[in-house]
Enzyme design. Structure first.
Site, mmCIF file in Angstrom:
data_model
loop_
_atom_site.group_PDB
_atom_site.id
_atom_site.type_symbol
_atom_site.label_atom_id
_atom_site.label_comp_id
_atom_site.label_asym_id
_atom_site.label_seq_id
_atom_site.Cartn_x
_atom_site.Cartn_y
_atom_site.Cartn_z
ATOM 1 N N SER A 1 5.356 12.415 -3.982
ATOM 2 C CA SER A 1 3.904 12.515 -4.127
ATOM 3 C C SER A 1 3.311 13.200 -2.898
ATOM 4 C CB SER A 1 3.336 11.102 -4.293
ATOM 5 O OG SER A 1 1.937 11.129 -4.300
ATOM 6 N N ASP B 1 0.810 -1.218 0.000
ATOM 7 C CA ASP B 1 0.000 0.000 0.000
ATOM 8 C C ASP B 1 0.843 1.269 0.000
ATOM 9 O OD1 ASP B 1 -2.202 -1.722 0.163
ATOM 10 O OD2 ASP B 1 -2.044 -1.785 2.344
ATOM 11 N N ASN C 1 -5.332 -10.310 -3.658
ATOM 12 C CA ASN C 1 -4.951 -9.742 -2.350
ATOM 13 C C ASN C 1 -4.461 -8.309 -2.512
ATOM 14 O OD1 ASN C 1 -2.633 -10.556 -3.704
ATOM 15 N ND2 ASN C 1 -1.626 -11.464 -1.932
ATOM 16 N N HIS D 1 -4.779 -1.836 -5.594
ATOM 17 C CA HIS D 1 -4.030 -0.682 -6.090
ATOM 18 C C HIS D 1 -5.012 0.418 -6.482
ATOM 19 C CE1 HIS D 1 -0.426 -3.468 -7.234
ATOM 20 N NE2 HIS D 1 -0.753 -3.525 -5.960
#
Ligand code: GDP
Ligand code: IMO
Ligand code: MG
Length: 456
Positions: free
Chosen positions: A442, A24, A49, A52
């Site tokens: 980011s 994550d 699993n 995104h």
């Protein structure tokens, strides 16, 4: 006769994007961002699993099996042989994208990928539930030195990942994507496999009347018919692309510290999520991968069980969880939150030979008076800067912190030099410690909230 240099196809470019922590990290955002520079985006490991998220113009899309490059028309999106594919989950994802008008005609699915069937999900869930109440290890007078007993569950996503990879290794009880297109063989495999699965599940306390092998067969066959146009030998497809000088982008799912060989075993997933999984999971040898982007967030998170030396089960942890919306994309579980662990990060950079880094969610810790980063552990009275992927040893690690000043909101920054001085200090501290350049920063989920040093 030698071929003249001008007749050589251009050297293909292969880039890998991998998570450096426990998942994550924002891999989906980076993949979506850099896909325009590539011809194909390729998943090589894991299954549904993975979760995104890609945010485009404020709209959030969650992907589990389909590569995050799918939002760029004309690109191939490849699900490689190393992925375990739940056909129902894949079809649901395809339908959801189609409903949003997104073109998925570039999707290719390896005929050698292994199929997640209902008994895999049943086994995953049943084992996890049973492990939650495992009997104590040792005796009351002499308990196991490793603790033990109580909750021994891994905290899986219950998507059937572990049982499917187990069957892949076991061979005789596995179904591959190509089998979905062979009715007789498929029936035979499903019947044989159920003979093994039924008593095993029953012994674990699962009500086996919930699974009807005839229905499993009908669903698998129907899914195969729908998926038929995209099922192919992706190995040849990828090598054909490479031969014609095309560029490939490999999309890591899960993350390095969850790698089955090099992560915090046994609290890991069941595939090689680091770059080491790419060759086996796609058939593209590692020598083609010349650029590795390691993605990490400005702090740490972990979903599920396992040691987490820098975990903050306090107000700081809550502050970060709420600001970072740290709830699972796949399961909705609240993520465990902690300070950035530079010991673990440097290990992950080394393991992946990350040539450059993407620092994500840097906006999230803004507003905290100070930030801590872990620069060493103390284990049994000794200081070490080495990460231990052995969960029992790592659990003994006491983090040694360096404290850096906090910084105010940065969500509007679009260039590094617009970041406050304290924030730049944080970035430079990380770069120095791990020895790799941070090329992408980011400061929000949207495509625009990104600053890149070098053009990707
Ligand atoms: P992945 O599994 O590595 O692709 O990451 P996830 O999508 O599961 O989790 C990352 C989350 O952070 C998603 O909700 C993203 O939309 C979000 N995100 C990505 N980059 C940033 C960022 O720089 N700042 C903030 N606030 N959120 C981000
Ligand atoms: P992305 O790609 C975070 C974790 C689970 C659990 C362990 C084993 O979104 O970063 P599994 O279902 O794989 O058997 O669970 O691994 N896990 C992830 N955690 N992000 C992921 O993927 C994960 N994939 C698996 O929470 O602790
Ligand atoms: Mg995720």
């Amino acid at each position: 006769m030698t071929t003249p240099a001008h007749a050589q196809p251009p050297t293909p470019r292969c880039t890998a994007v991998v998570g450096l922590q426990w998942g994550d990290e924002g891999k989906g955002k980076i993949i979506d961002l850099i896909t325009p520079a590539f011809d194909a985006v390729v998943r090589y490991n894991g299954g549904a699993n993975a979760g995104h998220s890609v945010v485009i113009k404020g709209v959030r899309h969650a992907l589990h099996l389909i590569p995050s490059g799918i939002f760029h028309p004309g690109k191939k999106a490849v699900i490689g042989n190393g992925v375990v594919v739940d056909p129902d989950a894949l079809l649901r994802e395809l339908d959801a994208l189609a409903a949003k008008g997104i073109d998925t005609s570039g999707l290719r699915l390896s005929d050698r990928a292994h199929v997640v069937l209902p008994w895999h999900k049943a086994e995953d869930e049943t084992r996890e539930n049973a492990l939650k109440t495992a009997p104590p290890v040792g005796t009351e007078d002499e308990p196991s030195p490793h603790g033990g007993g109580g909750d021994r569950s891994i905290g899986t996503t219950k998507r059937g990942i572990g049982p499917t990879y187990s069957d892949k290794a076991a061979r005789s009880t596995s179904v591959r994507v190509a089998d979905l297109l062979r009715p007789e063989l498929l029936r035979d495999k499903i019947t044989t496999t159920w003979r093994f699965k039924k008593p095993t599940l029953a012994a674990l306390g699962y009500d086996t009347s919930q699974i009807n092998p005839d229905t499993v067969y009908d669903n698998a066959l129907a899914a195969g018919q729908r998926l038929r146009p995209m099922i192919t030998d992706t190995l040849y497809e990828l090598h054909d692309l490479l031969r014609s000088g095309r560029s490939l982008l490999f999309e890591g799912a899960n993350a390095t510290l969850l790698d089955v060989d090099h992560g915090t075993y046994p609290f890991v997933t069941s595939s090689n999520c680091s770059v080491l999984g790419i060759p086996a999971g796609t058939g593209v040898p590692g020598k083609h991968i010349t650029d590795v982007v390691g993605v990490f967030k400005a702090y740490s998170t972990r979903v599920g069980s396992g040691p987490f030396p820098t975990e903050q089960t306090n107000e700081t942890g809550n502050y970060i969880r709420e600001r970072g919306r740290e709830y699972g994309t796949t399961t909705g579980r609240p993520r465990r939150v902690g300070w950035l662990d530079l010991v673990a990060l440097r290990y992950a950079v080394m393991l992946n030979a990350a040539s450059r880094l993407a620092l994500m969610l840097l906006d999230v810790p803004a507003g905290l008076p100070e930030l801590k980063v872990c620069t060493a552990y103390e284990i049994e009275g000794r200081r070490t800067e080495r990460f231990s992927p052995d969960a029992d040893r790592l659990a003994l690690g006491r983090p040694v912190y360096e404290t850096l000043p906090g910084f105010p909101d940065i969500t509007a920054a679009r260039h590094r030099d617009e970041l406050p001085e304290q924030c730049r200090r944080y970035i430079e501290f990380i770069e120095r410690y791990v020895g790799a350049p941070i090329d992408i920063i980011s400061v929000g989920p949207d495509r625009e909230q990104t600053m890149a040093r070098a053009q990707t």
